[in-house]
Design a protein around this motif. Structure first.
Motif, PDB file in Angstrom:
ATOM      1  N   PRO A  53       0.696  -1.331   0.011  1.00 27.75           N
ATOM      2  CA  PRO A  53       0.056   0.065   0.065  1.00 27.75           C
ATOM      3  C   PRO A  53       0.806   1.355  -0.040  1.00 27.75           C
ATOM      4  N   HIS A  54       0.185   2.249  -0.514  1.00 27.90           N
ATOM      5  CA  HIS A  54       0.884   3.729  -0.227  1.00 27.90           C
ATOM      6  C   HIS A  54       1.189   4.086   1.236  1.00 27.90           C
ATOM      7  N   PRO A  55       2.345   5.106   1.266  1.00 31.81           N
ATOM      8  CA  PRO A  55       2.493   5.320   2.806  1.00 31.81           C
ATOM      9  C   PRO A  55       1.460   6.249   3.249  1.00 31.81           C
ATOM     10  N   GLN A  56       0.552   6.753   2.382  1.00 33.68           N
ATOM     11  CA  GLN A  56      -0.540   7.689   2.628  1.00 33.68           C
ATOM     12  C   GLN A  56      -1.872   6.889   3.314  1.00 33.68           C
ATOM     13  N   ARG A  57      -1.897   5.605   2.722  1.00 34.70           N
ATOM     14  CA  ARG A  57      -2.934   4.532   3.191  1.00 34.70           C
ATOM     15  C   ARG A  57      -2.430   3.946   4.354  1.00 34.70           C
ATOM     16  N   VAL A  58      -1.127   3.500   4.439  1.00 41.54           N
ATOM     17  CA  VAL A  58      -0.663   3.234   5.973  1.00 41.54           C
ATOM     18  C   VAL A  58      -0.949   4.246   7.015  1.00 41.54           C
ATOM     19  N   SER A  59      -0.545   5.446   6.608  1.00 44.70           N
ATOM     20  CA  SER A  59      -0.829   6.523   7.785  1.00 44.70           C
ATOM     21  C   SER A  59      -2.224   6.530   8.172  1.00 44.70           C
ATOM     22  N   ALA A  60      -3.097   6.471   7.028  1.00 45.96           N
ATOM     23  CA  ALA A  60      -4.595   6.707   7.345  1.00 45.96           C
ATOM     24  C   ALA A  60      -5.150   5.563   8.221  1.00 45.96           C
ATOM     25  N   TRP A  61      -4.657   4.195   8.033  1.00 49.10           N
ATOM     26  CA  TRP A  61      -4.725   3.066   8.689  1.00 49.10           C
ATOM     27  C   TRP A  61      -4.412   3.163  10.397  1.00 49.10           C
ATOM     28  N   VAL A  62      -3.202   3.700  10.327  1.00 52.19           N
ATOM     29  CA  VAL A  62      -2.441   3.929  11.628  1.00 52.19           C
ATOM     30  C   VAL A  62      -3.569   4.833  12.315  1.00 52.19           C
ATOM     31  N   ARG A  63      -3.820   6.117  11.653  1.00 57.72           N
ATOM     32  CA  ARG A  63      -4.849   7.025  12.428  1.00 57.72           C
ATOM     33  C   ARG A  63      -6.001   6.386  12.791  1.00 57.72           C
ATOM     34  N   GLU A  64      -6.485   5.474  12.098  1.00 61.28           N
ATOM     35  CA  GLU A  64      -7.727   5.230  12.479  1.00 61.28           C
ATOM     36  C   GLU A  64      -7.988   3.990  13.357  1.00 61.28           C
ATOM     37  N   THR A  65      -6.746   3.192  13.645  1.00 57.13           N
ATOM     38  CA  THR A  65      -6.674   2.190  14.633  1.00 57.13           C
ATOM     39  C   THR A  65      -5.967   2.210  15.767  1.00 57.13           C
ATOM     40  N   ALA A  66      -5.070   3.268  16.064  1.00 52.97           N
ATOM     41  CA  ALA A  66      -4.200   3.276  17.224  1.00 52.97           C
ATOM     42  C   ALA A  66      -4.251   4.374  17.930  1.00 52.97           C
ATOM     43  N   PHE A  67      -4.280   4.348  19.170  1.00 55.91           N
ATOM     44  CA  PHE A  67      -3.920   5.378  19.988  1.00 55.91           C
ATOM     45  C   PHE A  67      -2.510   5.928  19.934  1.00 55.91           C
ATOM     46  N   CYS A  68      -2.222   7.250  19.877  1.00 55.13           N
ATOM     47  CA  CYS A  68      -0.932   7.647  19.951  1.00 55.13           C
ATOM     48  C   CYS A  68      -0.175   8.063  21.351  1.00 55.13           C
ATOM     49  N   PRO A  69       0.732   7.381  21.618  1.00 51.66           N
ATOM     50  CA  PRO A  69       1.588   7.662  23.106  1.00 51.66           C
ATOM     51  C   PRO A  69       2.379   9.025  23.058  1.00 51.66           C
ATOM     52  N   ALA A  70       2.463   9.410  21.767  1.00 51.91           N
ATOM     53  CA  ALA A  70       3.478  10.501  21.727  1.00 51.91           C
ATOM     54  C   ALA A  70       2.661  11.830  22.028  1.00 51.91           C
ATOM     55  N   CYS A  71       1.487  11.845  21.258  1.00 50.55           N
ATOM     56  CA  CYS A  71       0.612  13.156  21.643  1.00 50.55           C
ATOM     57  C   CYS A  71      -0.758  13.072  22.254  1.00 50.55           C
ATOM     58  N   GLN A  72      -0.975  11.853  22.797  1.00 49.28           N
ATOM     59  CA  GLN A  72      -1.996  11.320  23.354  1.00 49.28           C
ATOM     60  C   GLN A  72      -3.350  11.591  22.738  1.00 49.28           C
ATOM     61  N   VAL A  73      -3.514  11.120  21.561  1.00 48.59           N
ATOM     62  CA  VAL A  73      -4.841  11.435  20.881  1.00 48.59           C
ATOM     63  C   VAL A  73      -5.375  10.002  20.628  1.00 48.59           C
ATOM     64  N   GLU A  74      -6.741  10.107  20.365  1.00 47.63           N
ATOM     65  CA  GLU A  74      -7.642   8.796  20.235  1.00 47.63           C
ATOM     66  C   GLU A  74      -7.453   8.466  18.908  1.00 47.63           C
ATOM     67  N   PRO A  75      -7.915   7.133  18.651  1.00 48.00           N
ATOM     68  CA  PRO A  75      -8.153   6.668  17.079  1.00 48.00           C
ATOM     69  C   PRO A  75      -8.811   7.738  16.409  1.00 48.00           C
ATOM     70  N   GLY A  76      -8.566   7.814  15.224  1.00 50.30           N
ATOM     71  CA  GLY A  76      -9.383   8.763  14.294  1.00 50.30           C
ATOM     72  C   GLY A  76      -8.880  10.292  14.481  1.00 50.30           C
ATOM     73  N   GLN A  94       5.732   5.902  17.273  1.00 50.79           N
ATOM     74  CA  GLN A  94       5.271   5.326  18.121  1.00 50.79           C
ATOM     75  C   GLN A  94       3.764   4.969  17.798  1.00 50.79           C
ATOM     76  N   ARG A  95       3.035   5.652  17.267  1.00 50.87           N
ATOM     77  CA  ARG A  95       1.614   5.405  17.011  1.00 50.87           C
ATOM     78  C   ARG A  95       1.648   4.325  15.542  1.00 50.87           C
ATOM     79  N   ALA A  96       2.570   4.273  14.894  1.00 47.38           N
ATOM     80  CA  ALA A  96       2.685   3.502  13.769  1.00 47.38           C
ATOM     81  C   ALA A  96       3.191   1.820  14.496  1.00 47.38           C
ATOM     82  N   ALA A  97       3.863   2.053  15.565  1.00 45.92           N
ATOM     83  CA  ALA A  97       4.419   0.663  16.028  1.00 45.92           C
ATOM     84  C   ALA A  97       3.171   0.048  16.976  1.00 45.92           C
ATOM     85  N   GLU A  98       2.461   0.882  17.633  1.00 42.26           N
ATOM     86  CA  GLU A  98       1.246   0.526  18.453  1.00 42.26           C
ATOM     87  C   GLU A  98       0.189  -0.272  17.414  1.00 42.26           C
TER      88      GLU A  98
END
Length: 104
Positions: A53-76, A94-98
């Protein structure tokens, strides 16, 4: 011809397990090439299907599925740095690893 009853709809949880050999980012639409959910990304001419997949798609998937430990935001919610969203919808490593741990 034999009669075959219509198939029951498959729950998403089972569908994702059956598609385990595919990249989990294929669960979301690609913002770069416009590929639909569960379909492979394509080249700009739409003639060739890409294996990854394109890197933008991977970022969209990460954004929709994972909590970010770096900036403390929820999925989505997009990642941010000092109150400003990251460039081009990027996410913190960190969010991508999560997200990878959650998908595994």
């Amino acid at each position: 011809m034999t009669y075959r009853p219509p198939a029951a709809p498959m729950p998403d949880s089972i569908r994702h397990r059956l598609r385990a050999r595919q990249h989990p980012a294929r669960a979301v639409a690609c913002p770069h090439c416009g590929a639909h959910e569960h379909r492979p990304c394509t080249t700009p001419s739409k003639r060739r299907l890409l294996t990854e997949p394109h890197p933008q798609r991977v970022s969209a998937w990460v954004r929709e599925t994972a909590f970010c430990p770096a900036c403390q935001v929820e999925p989505g919610v997009p990642c941010h740095l000092d109150g400003r969203p990251l460039r081009d919808g990027d996410v913190h490593p960190q969010r991508a690893a999560e997200a990878r741990e959650t998908a595994a």
